[in-house]
Design a protein around this motif. Sequence first.
Motif, PDB file in Angstrom:
ATOM      1  N   SER A   1       0.838  -1.196   0.000  1.00  0.00           N
ATOM      2  CA  SER A   1       0.000   0.000   0.000  1.00  0.00           C
ATOM      3  C   SER A   1       0.869   1.240   0.000  1.00  0.00           C
ATOM      4  O   SER A   1       1.998   1.232   0.476  1.00  0.00           O
ATOM      5  CB  SER A   1      -0.928  -0.001   1.212  1.00  0.00           C
ATOM      6  OG  SER A   1      -0.166  -0.021   2.398  1.00  0.00           O
ATOM      7  N   GLY A   2       0.321   2.308  -0.542  1.00  0.00           N
ATOM      8  CA  GLY A   2       1.035   3.569  -0.616  1.00  0.00           C
ATOM      9  C   GLY A   2       0.093   4.680  -1.036  1.00  0.00           C
ATOM     10  O   GLY A   2      -1.122   4.517  -1.009  1.00  0.00           O
ATOM     11  N   ARG A   3       0.671   5.795  -1.409  1.00  0.00           N
ATOM     12  CA  ARG A   3      -0.116   6.940  -1.842  1.00  0.00           C
ATOM     13  C   ARG A   3       0.418   7.469  -3.164  1.00  0.00           C
ATOM     14  O   ARG A   3       1.613   7.421  -3.432  1.00  0.00           O
ATOM     15  CB  ARG A   3      -0.066   8.048  -0.808  1.00  0.00           C
ATOM     16  CG  ARG A   3      -0.656   7.628   0.518  1.00  0.00           C
ATOM     17  CD  ARG A   3      -1.339   8.792   1.164  1.00  0.00           C
ATOM     18  NE  ARG A   3      -1.949   8.366   2.415  1.00  0.00           N
ATOM     19  CZ  ARG A   3      -3.242   8.332   2.614  1.00  0.00           C
ATOM     20  NH1 ARG A   3      -4.065   8.682   1.663  1.00  0.00           N
ATOM     21  NH2 ARG A   3      -3.731   7.942   3.761  1.00  0.00           N
ATOM     22  N   THR A   4      -0.486   7.963  -3.988  1.00  0.00           N
ATOM     23  CA  THR A   4      -0.096   8.557  -5.266  1.00  0.00           C
ATOM     24  C   THR A   4       0.411   9.965  -5.019  1.00  0.00           C
ATOM     25  O   THR A   4       0.361  10.481  -3.900  1.00  0.00           O
ATOM     26  CB  THR A   4      -1.293   8.612  -6.228  1.00  0.00           C
ATOM     27  OG1 THR A   4      -2.274   9.502  -5.682  1.00  0.00           O
ATOM     28  CG2 THR A   4      -1.894   7.235  -6.456  1.00  0.00           C
TER      29      THR A   4
ATOM     30  N   GLY B   1      -2.091  12.074  -3.424  1.00  0.00           N
ATOM     31  CA  GLY B   1      -2.481  11.739  -2.067  1.00  0.00           C
ATOM     32  C   GLY B   1      -3.510  10.631  -1.943  1.00  0.00           C
ATOM     33  O   GLY B   1      -3.946  10.315  -0.835  1.00  0.00           O
ATOM     34  N   LYS B   2      -3.907  10.028  -3.049  1.00  0.00           N
ATOM     35  CA  LYS B   2      -4.886   8.937  -2.991  1.00  0.00           C
ATOM     36  C   LYS B   2      -4.201   7.635  -2.592  1.00  0.00           C
ATOM     37  O   LYS B   2      -3.056   7.400  -2.928  1.00  0.00           O
ATOM     38  CB  LYS B   2      -5.555   8.746  -4.352  1.00  0.00           C
ATOM     39  CG  LYS B   2      -6.398   9.903  -4.788  1.00  0.00           C
ATOM     40  CD  LYS B   2      -7.031   9.598  -6.123  1.00  0.00           C
ATOM     41  CE  LYS B   2      -7.876  10.777  -6.595  1.00  0.00           C
ATOM     42  NZ  LYS B   2      -8.495  10.495  -7.894  1.00  0.00           N
ATOM     43  N   ARG B   3      -4.949   6.778  -1.901  1.00  0.00           N
ATOM     44  CA  ARG B   3      -4.423   5.471  -1.527  1.00  0.00           C
ATOM     45  C   ARG B   3      -4.345   4.567  -2.752  1.00  0.00           C
ATOM     46  O   ARG B   3      -5.209   4.618  -3.619  1.00  0.00           O
ATOM     47  CB  ARG B   3      -5.312   4.813  -0.482  1.00  0.00           C
ATOM     48  CG  ARG B   3      -5.268   5.497   0.834  1.00  0.00           C
ATOM     49  CD  ARG B   3      -6.202   4.793   1.791  1.00  0.00           C
ATOM     50  NE  ARG B   3      -6.218   5.499   3.050  1.00  0.00           N
ATOM     51  CZ  ARG B   3      -6.165   4.894   4.215  1.00  0.00           C
ATOM     52  NH1 ARG B   3      -6.135   3.582   4.284  1.00  0.00           N
ATOM     53  NH2 ARG B   3      -6.181   5.603   5.315  1.00  0.00           N
ATOM     54  N   THR B   4      -3.319   3.721  -2.785  1.00  0.00           N
ATOM     55  CA  THR B   4      -3.153   2.801  -3.897  1.00  0.00           C
ATOM     56  C   THR B   4      -2.446   1.545  -3.422  1.00  0.00           C
ATOM     57  O   THR B   4      -1.823   1.533  -2.366  1.00  0.00           O
ATOM     58  CB  THR B   4      -2.369   3.459  -5.046  1.00  0.00           C
ATOM     59  OG1 THR B   4      -2.352   2.591  -6.158  1.00  0.00           O
ATOM     60  CG2 THR B   4      -0.958   3.808  -4.650  1.00  0.00           C
ATOM     61  N   HIS B   5      -2.549   0.465  -4.200  1.00  0.00           N
ATOM     62  CA  HIS B   5      -1.851  -0.789  -3.942  1.00  0.00           C
ATOM     63  C   HIS B   5      -1.088  -1.167  -5.202  1.00  0.00           C
ATOM     64  O   HIS B   5      -1.559  -0.941  -6.314  1.00  0.00           O
ATOM     65  CB  HIS B   5      -2.818  -1.911  -3.595  1.00  0.00           C
ATOM     66  CG  HIS B   5      -3.489  -1.762  -2.273  1.00  0.00           C
ATOM     67  ND1 HIS B   5      -2.976  -1.043  -1.243  1.00  0.00           N
ATOM     68  CD2 HIS B   5      -4.649  -2.266  -1.793  1.00  0.00           C
ATOM     69  CE1 HIS B   5      -3.771  -1.112  -0.204  1.00  0.00           C
ATOM     70  NE2 HIS B   5      -4.811  -1.834  -0.520  1.00  0.00           N
ATOM     71  N   THR B   6       0.077  -1.771  -5.002  1.00  0.00           N
ATOM     72  CA  THR B   6       0.841  -2.216  -6.155  1.00  0.00           C
ATOM     73  C   THR B   6       0.241  -3.499  -6.710  1.00  0.00           C
ATOM     74  O   THR B   6      -0.359  -4.288  -5.984  1.00  0.00           O
ATOM     75  CB  THR B   6       2.320  -2.471  -5.784  1.00  0.00           C
ATOM     76  OG1 THR B   6       2.377  -3.442  -4.742  1.00  0.00           O
ATOM     77  CG2 THR B   6       2.997  -1.192  -5.339  1.00  0.00           C
TER      78      THR B   6
END
Length: 67
Positions: free
Chosen positions: A28-31, A34-39
């Motif tokens: 998990s991380g952020r773009t 600032g949106k949440r994202t998953h690889t």
Amino acid sequence: PRRYEDRQDDLWTIYNRIQESLLKGGLSGRTAQGKRTHTRAINGIDGDVKLNRALWVMAESLLETLK
């Protein structure tokens, strides 16, 4: 680390942890916005080879700077 055995802090173990995490995906991380994202997992052989080559080059350069 996904497993207890992967909690060591030597270069080889960290390299393997990074490689596994990038290949399996799910980090998990952020773009930049600032949106949440998953690889996503890498499924193709071309992406796998490119990733492994880039990781190896980075590990070698890190090892040289540590010497």
